[in-house]
Design a protein around this motif. Structure first.
Motif, PDB file in Angstrom:
ATOM      1  N   ALA A  52       0.866  -1.177   0.000  1.00 40.91           N
ATOM      2  CA  ALA A  52       0.000   0.000   0.000  1.00 40.91           C
ATOM      3  C   ALA A  52       0.901   1.226   0.000  1.00 40.91           C
ATOM      4  O   ALA A  52       1.798   1.340   0.846  1.00 40.91           O
ATOM      5  N   SER A  53       0.692   2.121  -0.949  1.00 41.79           N
ATOM      6  CA  SER A  53       1.566   3.289  -1.032  1.00 41.79           C
ATOM      7  C   SER A  53       0.783   4.576  -1.192  1.00 41.79           C
ATOM      8  O   SER A  53      -0.255   4.630  -1.860  1.00 41.79           O
ATOM      9  N   LEU A  54       1.314   5.619  -0.561  1.00 38.26           N
ATOM     10  CA  LEU A  54       0.758   6.962  -0.659  1.00 38.26           C
ATOM     11  C   LEU A  54       1.920   7.920  -0.484  1.00 38.26           C
ATOM     12  O   LEU A  54       2.423   8.097   0.629  1.00 38.26           O
ATOM     13  N   GLY A  55       2.371   8.502  -1.576  1.00 37.76           N
ATOM     14  CA  GLY A  55       3.534   9.371  -1.500  1.00 37.76           C
ATOM     15  C   GLY A  55       4.730   8.599  -0.977  1.00 37.76           C
ATOM     16  O   GLY A  55       5.120   7.577  -1.530  1.00 37.76           O
ATOM     17  N   SER A  56       5.310   9.083   0.105  1.00 38.52           N
ATOM     18  CA  SER A  56       6.487   8.438   0.679  1.00 38.52           C
ATOM     19  C   SER A  56       6.126   7.310   1.649  1.00 38.52           C
ATOM     20  O   SER A  56       7.005   6.626   2.164  1.00 38.52           O
ATOM     21  N   LEU A  57       4.850   7.108   1.871  1.00 40.34           N
ATOM     22  CA  LEU A  57       4.405   6.049   2.775  1.00 40.34           C
ATOM     23  C   LEU A  57       4.299   4.734   2.007  1.00 40.34           C
ATOM     24  O   LEU A  57       3.710   4.685   0.928  1.00 40.34           O
TER      25      LEU A  57
END
Length: 116
Positions: free
Chosen positions: A98-103
């Motif tokens: 799961a990715s969101l920007g740098s997360l």
């Protein structure tokens, strides 16, 4: 606390059609891009399939196009990988991301072994 939990792997005969599932806890799932990666022995981890937020567009590694399908159910915080016509070279540990920007959040992986 974020948890990413994969399931659905195992020993599959060539030509088989298992479905991997991934459930994510602790994030606003709908705004995350989701992906399935795999790592085969002696090889680097590679992206197999991805689907962007809100069930938008998908993309696939060339050698799984037409055989694998990624989908998501935002109501259940789940993403799936339907795998068809499996080949021995698909043998790997499959990881949900799961990715969101740098997360970036990863599951522990589920082994898929394609063998007769």
């Amino acid at each position: 606390q974020v948890q990413v939990v994969e399931s659905g792997g195992g020993l599959v005969q060539p030509g088989g059609s298992p479905r991997l599932s991934c459930e994510v806890f602790g994030i606003s799932f709908t705004i995350y891009d989701m992906g399935w990666y795999r790592k085969a022995p002696g090889k680097q981890r590679e992206l197999v399939a991805a689907i962007i937020e809100h069930g938008g567009s998908t993309n696939y590694k060339d050698n799984v196009k037409g055989r694998f399908t990624i989908s998501r159910d935002d109501a259940k915080n789940k993403v799936y990988l339907q795998m068809n016509s499996l080949k021995p070279e698909d043998t790997a540990v499959y990881y949900c991301n799961a990715s969101l920007g740098s997360l970036n959040y990863w599951g522990q992986g589920t082994q898929v072994t394609v063998s007769s």
